[in-house]
Write an enzyme that holds these catalytic residues in place. Structure first.
Site, PDB file in Angstrom:
ATOM      1  N   ASP A  31       0.940  -1.116  -0.088  1.00 45.69           N
ATOM      2  CA  ASP A  31       0.112   0.101   0.018  1.00 45.69           C
ATOM      3  C   ASP A  31       0.854   1.118   0.041  1.00 45.69           C
ATOM      4  O   ASP A  31       1.669   1.385   1.005  1.00 45.69           O
ATOM      5  CB  ASP A  31      -0.955  -0.089   1.321  1.00 45.69           C
ATOM      6  N   ASN A  33      -0.108   4.477  -0.314  1.00 47.42           N
ATOM      7  CA  ASN A  33      -0.574   5.878   0.100  1.00 47.42           C
ATOM      8  C   ASN A  33      -1.428   6.001   1.392  1.00 47.42           C
ATOM      9  O   ASN A  33      -1.893   6.620   1.662  1.00 47.42           O
ATOM     10  CB  ASN A  33      -1.673   6.466  -0.873  1.00 47.42           C
ATOM     11  N   ASP A  35      -4.041   3.998   2.624  1.00 43.21           N
ATOM     12  CA  ASP A  35      -5.463   3.710   2.919  1.00 43.21           C
ATOM     13  C   ASP A  35      -5.853   2.326   3.249  1.00 43.21           C
ATOM     14  O   ASP A  35      -7.095   2.240   3.404  1.00 43.21           O
ATOM     15  CB  ASP A  35      -6.261   4.143   1.447  1.00 43.21           C
ATOM     16  N   ASP A  39      -1.950  -1.320  -3.818  1.00 42.32           N
ATOM     17  CA  ASP A  39      -2.066  -0.473  -5.110  1.00 42.32           C
ATOM     18  C   ASP A  39      -0.985  -0.664  -5.998  1.00 42.32           C
ATOM     19  O   ASP A  39      -0.034  -1.542  -5.709  1.00 42.32           O
ATOM     20  CB  ASP A  39      -2.328   1.033  -4.753  1.00 42.32           C
ATOM     21  N   ASP A 212      -9.295 -15.588 -16.747  1.00 38.58           N
ATOM     22  CA  ASP A 212     -10.191 -15.883 -15.662  1.00 38.58           C
ATOM     23  C   ASP A 212     -11.502 -16.856 -16.362  1.00 38.58           C
ATOM     24  O   ASP A 212     -12.189 -16.543 -17.037  1.00 38.58           O
ATOM     25  CB  ASP A 212     -10.689 -14.771 -14.932  1.00 38.58           C
ATOM     26  N   GLU A 271      -7.192 -20.478 -16.746  1.00 36.67           N
ATOM     27  CA  GLU A 271      -7.836 -20.924 -15.418  1.00 36.67           C
ATOM     28  C   GLU A 271      -9.088 -21.610 -15.898  1.00 36.67           C
ATOM     29  O   GLU A 271      -9.893 -21.125 -16.027  1.00 36.67           O
ATOM     30  CB  GLU A 271      -8.456 -19.659 -14.451  1.00 36.67           C
TER      31      GLU A 271
END
Length: 546
Positions: A31, A33, A35, A39, A212, A271
């Site tokens: 992370d 930032n 939050d 990201d 996917d 997948e």
């Protein structure tokens, strides 16, 4: 413009046949930032860790614009980045920096369904029955006197019926959450859209796509009833009219042609949950996808006879189509193998019990060395290089897996493998970020962190680093399909590859075996050889140069 891995001194041709590919689950990786949510900028900052680890490519789970009803697998815009993960410029920077480090980038593609917030679906709802846009999804009238019953008896993988009724009376199909309506791949506009999406990301420099639910795009004509309940668990492993239909293969032939237009050996990875490895092999014929996940291997317990059987069947199924076998022990949908192997067999791939932690870690380390010695390509899931267990005691109120909140679907305990990973011994969220983490990390997580294990002899992180270094340097490892089984005591797997032998003791007791050669690496402590023999400890794998 940064250098692409294909431009390096190492040959690009068929790089994927023996590649070690590392899965990053962006929301739980790093992370930037504060939050509490991982990201793309966090991924970018931690790419040197993956270079140091020694992997060849990075697979990024979805970061597209999404309401996050299913952790980003409900895509609202396939060409935009969800603000929680950053911007399109951040994605370009990750690709650019990865290439500069010699890493390839594979992104997730979700073609079976969109978000219910996708522009197509929102317009289809607004325009009502008969709208041309409804043809891009599976809208149907219901059964019963007033259409009050679903169009057929299909069940959602996440539990409950696979149909939701809209205010105007029609129903739409969703094999997963109601927020994930299935595309209708009989409609040419769907084909056109995904060809465009492929080109968009290829033009940005990605090296491939993990597809996917690759087995789910095409549904049987007429959407027939199945006639029984309890139809699917974890994407299903049985013959179903909504999975593994032959029509999917024509789609992938078209996609393969697009990838051949781009330099750098771009790849497609399926997948595909199928009833047999032979059915899986159909997805990787020479003119279709390049690789398919080996879920039969993932679901095999730490047992020599079972492992040998699935290894043999996997290699045998791939040879006729000329595709590499793939091997995987953990991912974002199943309990981490350090916890699966800490529990008795037969409990499945989603657990809510920690088991014997020391036993699980010992077996996980041994299983990893066995996997990395097999012919073909291997996939690692973030945090397994730290020996992370599943977090099995998450409070119900913090769980976010949509199948946890619906009855009769997947077991719903996937959050345990998605807890953000630790980077430092202490500090806020153990270095994940400065503002906590979206799922709570357990106490003591810092002792398993990258910082705590770096440079520590015998640590799981250093074991992975050394294993990948040896794998890269040893000519007989990686790509290929040649494997010669050697005689070994019951419960021990022993096989030879070019200039190399692997021995894996899956039993709970030490076993004395002839010395195969010079020891290269062991997953646990080894005794010195006693003449021509050596004691192979319980639940231990050793690599030998011969």
């Amino acid at each position: 413009m940064s250098k692409h891995p294909a431009d390096s001194a190492a040959p690009a041709a068929d790089w994927w046949r023996g590649a070690v590919i590392y899965q990053v689950y962006p929301r739980s990786f790093a992370d930037s930032n504060g939050d509490g949510m991982g990201d793309l900028a966090g991924v970018r900052a931690r790419l040197p860790h993956l270079q140091d680890l020694g992997v060849d490519a990075v697979w990024l789970s979805p970061f597209y614009a999404s309401p996050q009803a299913d952790a980003g697998y409900d895509v609202a815009d396939y060409r935009a980045i969800d603000p929680v993960f950053g911007t399109l410029q951040d994605a370009e920077a990750v690709i650019r920096d990865a290439h500069a480090l010699g890493l390839r980038i594979i992104v997730d593609l979700v073609p079976n369904h969109s978000s219910d917030q996708h522009d197509w679906f929102r317009r289809a709802l607004a325009e009502g029955p008969g709208s041309p846009l409804r043809g891009r999804y599976h809208f149907r009238p219901g059964k019963g006197e007033h259409g009050e019953l679903p169009p057929n008896d299909w069940e959602s993988v996440f539990g409950g019926p696979a149909w939701t009724r809209v205010p105007d009376g029609e129903w739409y199909l969703h094999l997963f959450a109601p927020e994930q309506p299935d595309f209708n791949w009989d409609h040419p506009a769907v084909h056109d859209e995904f060809r465009s999406i492929l080109r968009f990301w290829l033009d940005l420099g990605v090296d491939g796509f993990r597809v996917d639910v690759a087995h789910g795009l095409v549904k049987a004509a007429g959407l027939p009833d199945i006639g029984r309940r309890d139809q699917v668990k974890l994407l299903g492993n049985d013959t179903m009219p909504f999975f593994d239909q032959d029509g999917v293969h024509e789609i992938y032939r078209g996609w393969r042609q697009i990838l051949t237009e781009y330099a750098g050996e771009r790849i497609l990875v399926a997948e595909a949950w199928t009833p047999t490895v032979e059915r899986t092999a159909l997805y990787v014929r020479p003119d279709e996808l390049h690789q398919a996940f080996n879920f039969q291997y993932l679901g095999t317990y730490w047992d020599a006879a079972e492992l040998r059987a699935v290894i043999d069947s996997s290699l045998a199924a791939m040879r006729p189509v000329g595709a590499p076998a793939t091997w995987v022990l953990s991912n974002h949908d199943v309990t981490r193998h350090a916890t699966r192997f800490a529990n008795p067999p037969g409990l499945g791939t989603q657990l809510r019990t920690p088991g014997d932690r020391a036993l699980g870690l010992r077996r996980a380390r041994a299983a990893t060395l066995l996997m990395l010695a097999l012919p073909g390509s291997a996939y690692l899931y973030q945090g397994e290089e730290l020996g992370l267990p599943d977090v099995t005691d998450l409070p119900d109120e913090v769980r976010q897996d949509p199948s946890f909140h619906r009855a009769h679907g997947q077991d719903g305990f996937r959050d345990g493998c998605r807890v953000p990973i630790p980077w430092t011994k202490d500090g806020p969220s153990y270095g994940f970020g400065t503002g906590g983490s979206w799922l709570p990390q357990p106490e003591g997580w810092g002792e398993l962190s990258v910082q705590a294990q770096t440079g520590v002899p015998g640590s799981t992180l250093e074991l992975y680093r050394e294993a990948l270094r040896v794998r890269r340097a040893q000519p007989g490892l990686g790509a290929g399909d040649a494997l010669q089984w050697l005689d070994a005591p019951e419960g021990v797997l022993a096989f030879r590859r070019e200039g190399f032998v692997c021995t894996a003791n899956t039993t709970g007791a030490a076993v004395r075996i002839p010395v195969p050669g010079r020891a290269l690496l062991a997953s646990g402590d080894m005794e010195e050889a006693d003449g021509d023999h050596v004691v192979l400890p319980a639940d231990t794998t050793v690599w030998w140069a011969v």
